[in-house]
Scaffold this active site. Structure first.
Site, short mmCIF file in Angstrom:
data_model
loop_
_atom_site.label_atom_id
_atom_site.label_comp_id
_atom_site.label_asym_id
_atom_site.label_seq_id
_atom_site.Cartn_x
_atom_site.Cartn_y
_atom_site.Cartn_z
N GLU A 70 0.84 -1.21 0.00
CA GLU A 70 0.00 0.00 0.00
C GLU A 70 0.87 1.26 0.00
OE1 GLU A 70 -3.27 -0.13 2.84
OE2 GLU A 70 -3.19 2.05 3.02
N LYS A 102 -6.64 -1.14 11.93
CA LYS A 102 -6.10 -1.59 10.63
C LYS A 102 -4.91 -0.72 10.26
CE LYS A 102 -5.81 -1.85 5.97
NZ LYS A 102 -5.08 -0.96 5.07
N ASP A 128 5.16 -14.27 11.86
CA ASP A 128 3.81 -14.71 11.50
C ASP A 128 2.84 -13.56 11.75
OD1 ASP A 128 1.30 -15.81 11.39
OD2 ASP A 128 1.79 -17.59 12.57
N HIS A 152 -2.21 10.85 -0.33
CA HIS A 152 -1.91 9.85 -1.36
C HIS A 152 -1.50 10.55 -2.65
CE1 HIS A 152 -2.91 5.85 0.13
NE2 HIS A 152 -3.76 6.45 0.91
C1 MEV Z 1 -5.56 2.82 5.45
O1 MEV Z 1 -4.84 1.68 5.06
C2 MEV Z 1 -5.48 3.01 6.96
C3 MEV Z 1 -6.32 4.15 7.53
O2 MEV Z 1 -7.67 3.97 7.13
C4 MEV Z 1 -6.17 4.06 9.03
C5 MEV Z 1 -7.09 5.00 9.79
O3 MEV Z 1 -8.18 5.36 9.30
O4 MEV Z 1 -6.71 5.34 10.94
C6 MEV Z 1 -5.86 5.48 7.03
#
Ligand code: MEV
Length: 753
Positions: free
Chosen positions: A94, A279, A295, A393
């Site tokens: 990513e 995430k 792992d 981005h």
């Molecule tokens: C994207 O891979 C991760 C985010 O969505 C994490 C977040 O919202 O804190 C940017």
């Protein structure tokens, strides 16, 4: 939590490398090597592509193997963790993650970086027992015989105890099976697995104590397996950032601080947000886990289970303001990782990455990963609460496009801004903007610079070593240099390579040694100065970069100190530099670097010198150079061809004669401007170079891409075994360059006139 011991090794003040993201892959590897972060061996593995998992090894790891799958490996800079610098390896697909981490770490290091703590690395094994008549008695008996159970577990793996770990204790829990209806006892075996992840070890112990558990409880043991809720192996990281270090992009530091706190509060109260928040944390943690051969599924499941430990799923971080108004961030999460065994032995990249981290033990690595999770969360929350993630981005994408387009240093930020503004983030657009800017801007700085040409061999490489002709064209403005007298000592600055160093006195190796010899020859060794070099071609790609660097610097010295050197003197000194750098150079590179003209060169038999003839072009020659990014191993390929020639002289002489016929015909075609003919000759020459085993899959791919997109001819150029290709592209330069970039390579559009 017990605080941890410092890591051994690490980046030792070398985690800051200016302009790292703008460098080519080869330049980045060289910059890390130069700082001692990568060993000679690491560089060889990375440059030759031999760092990835080998297919026969992969075939033994899992079932039904048909190949090895690739992912980008990037390095995040700037990390200061527990007072030590780290360059952090990340395997992730990513965009923005590596840059986000480096940016977050850069801000954090201004106020002391990250502090971490870890617990002992304890893994829990679970033994489930059912069909027990008297649960109270069974539980009491298990606890009463804990020493016997622990001793039995340790007897199954005595080495772990010898290393200071091993089974430590047991715990017993009672549950009711909702569907089955039976009650169960679950024994937890707590095992300190030291630097091993420990899964196999704990599973073996659980299986080994099963019959003892059955004897003690009178029941039947069912599952015997480790738990991935590794909440006895916790890592914690904290960071403190003064509000003033957060300001930017139209926001005050306080606004950014309060935005991050509010964004974090959202994740503490709302599981839908918490899942995304976590995430983002795992974007960093998993990427290090992959890069270090750990792992990541185990770490993921532990993180999410731990996030729900209160009964409600929450974010894993806390951000708040302290009394001084600083932003404080904390993360606590399970981090059961290994730094021995497993993929460390099978995957050379993993070994390189551990060395890069200073060969940490498991607890140190766990602390680093917690700091990376916290840094990634900071980067995400800051972006979300200010510009939004898409803008970020876009900026990164624009920077990467500008870098691919070879945008000069001085114009870089303006081009990035203009690209975003235009909504057309494309390489051709970047080049168009550069053209416009260069035309519209008065460039006093550029006027101060001295420049030199690179070279591209059109035909005749390798055969030239055996007295046949070679045809080479200049790459204009390949390297620029400027010398500023003053300061203390001789400082060499190459921002594009992230290099800032003092030129040491005689005896120095590499570039430093070459420049010192040059200064000595010019009687300038005792003068104080800064030499700034601005390279526009990558090094070690067969494009004459080292000779161009020498000529540009000699000219800049001539200008700064009024030495009155003529072309001949510049050329002769550059030849000496090339001799120091490469042993026995042909003289083509320095001659083209100095005079910038198309040349036919033929070596005089039995001598190091030869005859140069200037070729006058009927019309400008539109080329695209495709760059593999893999170092051209010229010395190796020359030696290999020589070996083959020595074994079968007549066979190889006949081949070189054929190449000479093509080169002579190409010289005529160039003089007459017959591009169809020239292209065909280049294609034929590639066939012979292929027969000499000088091509590589990457070179072949570039040649194929160029021909597919309209190149009249395409072939490897220079030493082969890596390096670059040259393609003849009347009317198709943009299309060919764009196709090469889509295929993941860098390209240079050059029109020689
Ligand atoms: C994207 O891979 C991760 C985010 O969505 C994490 C977040 O919202 O804190 C940017």
């Amino acid at each position: 939590m017990a605080s941890k011991s410092p890591a051994e090794g690490g980046a030792e003040g070398g985690a800051r490398i200016p302009n790292f993201f703008r460098m080519s892959v080869g330049e980045r590897i060289a910059a890390l090597h130069q700082r001692g972060l990568l060993s000679d061996d690491d560089v060889r593995l990375l440059a030759s592509g031999e760092h990835t998992l080998r297919l026969p090894v992969a075939d033994k790891m899992i079932e039904n193997v048909v190949g090895v799958f690739g992912l980008p490996l990037g390095y995040a800079l700037n990390f200061l963790i527990d007072g030590r610098d780290y360059v952090v390896p990340l395997v992730v697909e990513e965009p923005s993650i590596v840059a986000g981490l480096s940016g977050a770490a850069r801000i954090a290091r201004l106020s002391g970086g990250y502090q971490t703590e870890t617990t002992d690395p304890i893994l829990i094994g679970q033994v489930q027992a059912v069909n027990i008549d008297d649960l109270d008695r069974a539980e009491a008996d298990l606890l009463a015989r804990r020493e016997e159970i622990v001793a039995l577990a340790n007897s199954l793996h005595p080495k772990m105890q010898a290393r200071g770990g091993g089974a430590l204790d047991i715990e017993v829990f009672r549950h009711h099976a909702p569907e089955d209806g039976r009650d169960m006892l679950v024994l937890h075996l707590l095992v300190d697995t030291r630097d091993a992840m420990g899964a196999n070890l704990v599973n073996t112990m659980c299986e080994g104590i099963a019959s003892l558990v059955e004897t003690i409880t009178g029941g039947k043991v069912f599952l015997r397996i480790l738990s991935n809720l590794t909440d006895r192996a916790l890592a914690r990281a904290t960071v403190r950032i003064p509000a003033k270090n957060l300001e930017g992009k139209g926001y005050t530091g306080e606004q950014v601080r309060d935005g991050i706190i509010l964004a974090n509060d959202f994740a503490l109260v709302d599981p839908y947000r918490a899942a995304t928040h976590n995430k983002g944390i795992m974007n960093g943690v998993d990427a290090v886990a992959l890069a270090t051969g750990n792992d990541w599924r185990a770490i993921e499941s532990a993180a999410h289970a731990y996030a729900a430990r209160s009964g409600r799923y929450r974010g894993l971080t806390r951000w708040y303001a302290n009394e001084a108004g600083d932003l404080v961030g904390e993360i606590e999460m399970p981090m059961k990782v290994g730094t021995v065994g497993g993929s460390l032995e099978t995957n050379p990249s993993v070994r390189i990455n551990h060395r890069l981290l200073g060969s940490p033990n498991a607890r140190t690595l766990a602390g680093v990963m917690a700091a990376v999770g916290l840094a990634q969360n900071f980067a995400a929350l800051r972006a979300l609460s200010t510009d939004g993630i898409q803008q970020n981005h876009m900026t990164l994408h624009a920077r990467s496009v500008a870098s691919t387009a070879g945008v000069p240093e001085a114009l870089f930020d303006s081009v990035v801004e203009a690209l975003i503004e235009s909504g057309e983030i494309k390489v051709w657009k970047a080049r168009e903007i550069v053209g416009n800017l260069q035309r519209s801007r008065a460039q006093p700085e550029a006027a101060d610079r001295s420049s030199a040409c690179g070279k591209v061999i059109l035909l005749g490489e390798h055969a030239v070593v055996y007295g046949r002709p070679a045809l080479a064209l200049p790459i204009p403005l390949a390297v620029e240099a400027v010398v500023r007298p003053g300061g203390s000592g001789v400082n060499l600055v190459i921002p594009r390579w992230g290099l800032e160093q003092k030129i040491r006195p005689a005896g120095a190796q590499g570039l430093s040694g070459i420049l010192h010899a040059m200064l000595d020859r010019l009687g300038l060794a005792d003068r104080d100065m800064t030499i700034e070099v601005i390279p526009h071609v990558p090094r070690a790609m067969g494009l004459g970069g080292s000779a161009a660097l020498a000529v540009a610097v000699i000219r800049a010295l001539d200008r700064a100190f009024d030495l009155g050197l003529d072309g001949g003197a510049v050329n002769a000194l550059a030849f000496e530099c090339e001799t120091v750098a490469h042993g026995t150079p042909s003289g083509i590179d320095n001659t083209i670097a100095t005079y910038g003209m198309p040349l036919r060169f033929q070596r005089t038999p039995g001598e190091d010198t030869g005859r140069f003839e200037e070729i006058s072009l009927a019309r400008p020659v539109p080329l695209v150079i495709g760059i593999t990014g893999r170092e051209s191993l010229t010395a190796n390929t020359v030696a290999r061809v020589r070996q083959a020639w020595e074994n079968h002289r007549r066979r190889y002489d006949a081949l070189f004669d054929q190449i000479a016929v093509l080169t002579d015909a190409a010289t005529d075609a160039l003089r007459e401007g017959q591009f169809e003919e020239l292209g065909e000759l280049m294609n034929l020459c590639q066939g012979y170079l292929n027969a000499l085993q000088l091509s590589t899959p990457e070179l072949e791919e570039l040649v194929h891409v160029a021909r597919e997109h309209g190149a009249l001819g395409a072939k490897l150029t220079g030493g082969g075994g890596g390096g670059s290709i040259v393609a003849l592209c009347p009317d198709t330069q943009e299309a060919v360059a764009a196709a090469m970039e889509r295929a993941g390579y860098r390209s240079l559009v050059v029109t020689v006139s």
